[in-house]
Design an enzyme around this catalytic site. Structure first.
Site, PDB file in Angstrom:
ATOM      1  N   LYS A 274      -2.915  -2.155  -2.630  1.00 26.61           N
ATOM      2  CA  LYS A 274      -3.937  -1.249  -2.109  1.00 26.61           C
ATOM      3  C   LYS A 274      -3.514   0.163  -2.483  1.00 26.61           C
ATOM      4  O   LYS A 274      -2.460   0.639  -2.046  1.00 26.61           O
ATOM      5  CB  LYS A 274      -4.102  -1.393  -0.596  1.00 26.61           C
ATOM      6  CG  LYS A 274      -5.188  -0.478  -0.024  1.00 26.61           C
ATOM      7  CD  LYS A 274      -5.589  -0.855   1.398  1.00 26.61           C
ATOM      8  CE  LYS A 274      -6.612   0.134   1.939  1.00 26.61           C
ATOM      9  NZ  LYS A 274      -7.176  -0.275   3.246  1.00 26.61           N
TER      10      LYS A 274
ATOM     11  N   GLU B 233       0.822  -1.227   0.000  1.00 25.39           N
ATOM     12  CA  GLU B 233       0.000   0.000   0.000  1.00 25.39           C
ATOM     13  C   GLU B 233       0.855   1.276   0.000  1.00 25.39           C
ATOM     14  O   GLU B 233       1.134   1.842   1.053  1.00 25.39           O
ATOM     15  CB  GLU B 233      -0.950   0.028   1.208  1.00 25.39           C
ATOM     16  CG  GLU B 233      -1.877   1.247   1.193  1.00 25.39           C
ATOM     17  CD  GLU B 233      -2.731   1.395   2.447  1.00 25.39           C
ATOM     18  OE1 GLU B 233      -3.597   2.281   2.448  1.00 25.39           O
ATOM     19  OE2 GLU B 233      -2.528   0.646   3.414  1.00 25.39           O
TER      20      GLU B 233
END
Length: 296
Positions: free
Chosen positions: A214, A178
């Site tokens: 993500k 992420e």
């Protein structure tokens, strides 16, 4: 691969739903509690604060609507992983409901340098991964932040994420990588493009099992399609990044193949003062909205 792990992989790979982010930790917990209607004068130390946030999360994960039909996974804070809900360890309770458990493993952010905030050093990562495996967790999540379109900074952030991902994958866990682009950045579109370039280069070098990504929803809809289609990417999920739920859902629906992994946008209407019927109805409505945008 164990039967449970194979079933979890199948749920994440092809499940028609989204991943709930229930992983606010230390610094973001008071803000999460305030949003839930609990002011800071309701607790006097960290233990009391974490007990209150655990009660909130327990109420969410035991709600009738929180199941694998629309919520295919949930990202947990370490203390939530270690806790119980509904009389069971939280990861076991989730998987009983068809929701695949993930664990947030990063230790927060460094100060900004080269327009980015790298993750703090994490010497305890291997021990934490071992504990997660023992508790039936499927994968992990770790966050760093891109504030400016700085090529050196973005390259460094991607290199760090993939280096940590290799440590995690060595334990048989699926890493969620992420590198969040700050949606308030004045250089957001340029940062998206630099990030895409570096992510594709890192994926081409990656030799392990597929990873998950993500990402902030891109300024240009569809920009991250090469990541969605990449053979080494199990799933691309999106954070709400500060968008309220209606706007987050509209932006998400413009990006086919990306599903939600929302935190604030999932929880924003929940209040601890609600009756169980009100709470379940509100949570169910949020789940329906986010699910619809994820499968649009």
């Amino acid at each position: 691969m164990t039967t449970a792990k194979a079933e979890m992989l199948q749920q994440i790979q092809s499940g028609q739903g989204f991943i709930a982010a229930l992983d606010q930790s230390g610094g973001s917990t008071p803000k999460a509690l305030k949003g839930y209607g609990i002011e800071e004068d309701a607790f006097s130390n960290d233990e009391e604060m974490f007990a209150l946030i655990h009660d909130m999360r327990s109420r969410i994960v035991t709600a009738p609507c929180f199941n694998g039909e629309k919520v295919i996974g949930a990202i947990l804070f370490e203390r939530t992983m270690d806790g119980d809900a509904g009389g069971k360890p939280v990861p076991a309770l989730l998987w009983d409901r068809g929701v695949v458990p993930f664990l947030k493993v990063d230790k927060g952010l460094e100060d900004e340098a080269d327009g980015v905030q790298l993750m703090k050093a994490n010497p305890g990562l291997d021990a934490l991964c071992e504990r997660a495996v023992a508790k039936g967790v499927f994968g992990t999540k770790m966050r760093s932040v891109v504030n400016l379109a700085n090529p050196a900074g973005i390259k460094a952030i991607v290199e760090q994420q993939f280096a940590e991902a290799a440590r995690i994958a060595a334990h048989g866990l699926v890493p969620i990588i992420e590198p969040e682009v700050n949606i308030k950045s004045t250089e957001r579109d340029a940062a998206d493009r630099l990030l895409l370039k570096e992510m594709l280069a890192a994926l081409d070098e990656w030799t392990g099992a597929p990873v998950m990504l993500k990402l902030s929803l891109p300024t240009e809809a569809g920009l991250f399609q090469p990541l969605v289609d990449h053979a080494k990417v199990l799933r691309v999920v999106a954070l709400s990044g500060g968008f309220a739920r209606p706007e987050a859902c509209v932006e998400l629906a413009k990006n086919p193949g990306i599903i939600a992994s929302f935190s604030r946008a999932l929880l924003e209407d929940l209040r601890h003062q609600m009756s169980d019927d009100e709470f379940n109805s509100s949570l169910g409505g949020a789940i329906n909205d986010i699910h619809a945008a994820s499968v649009a």
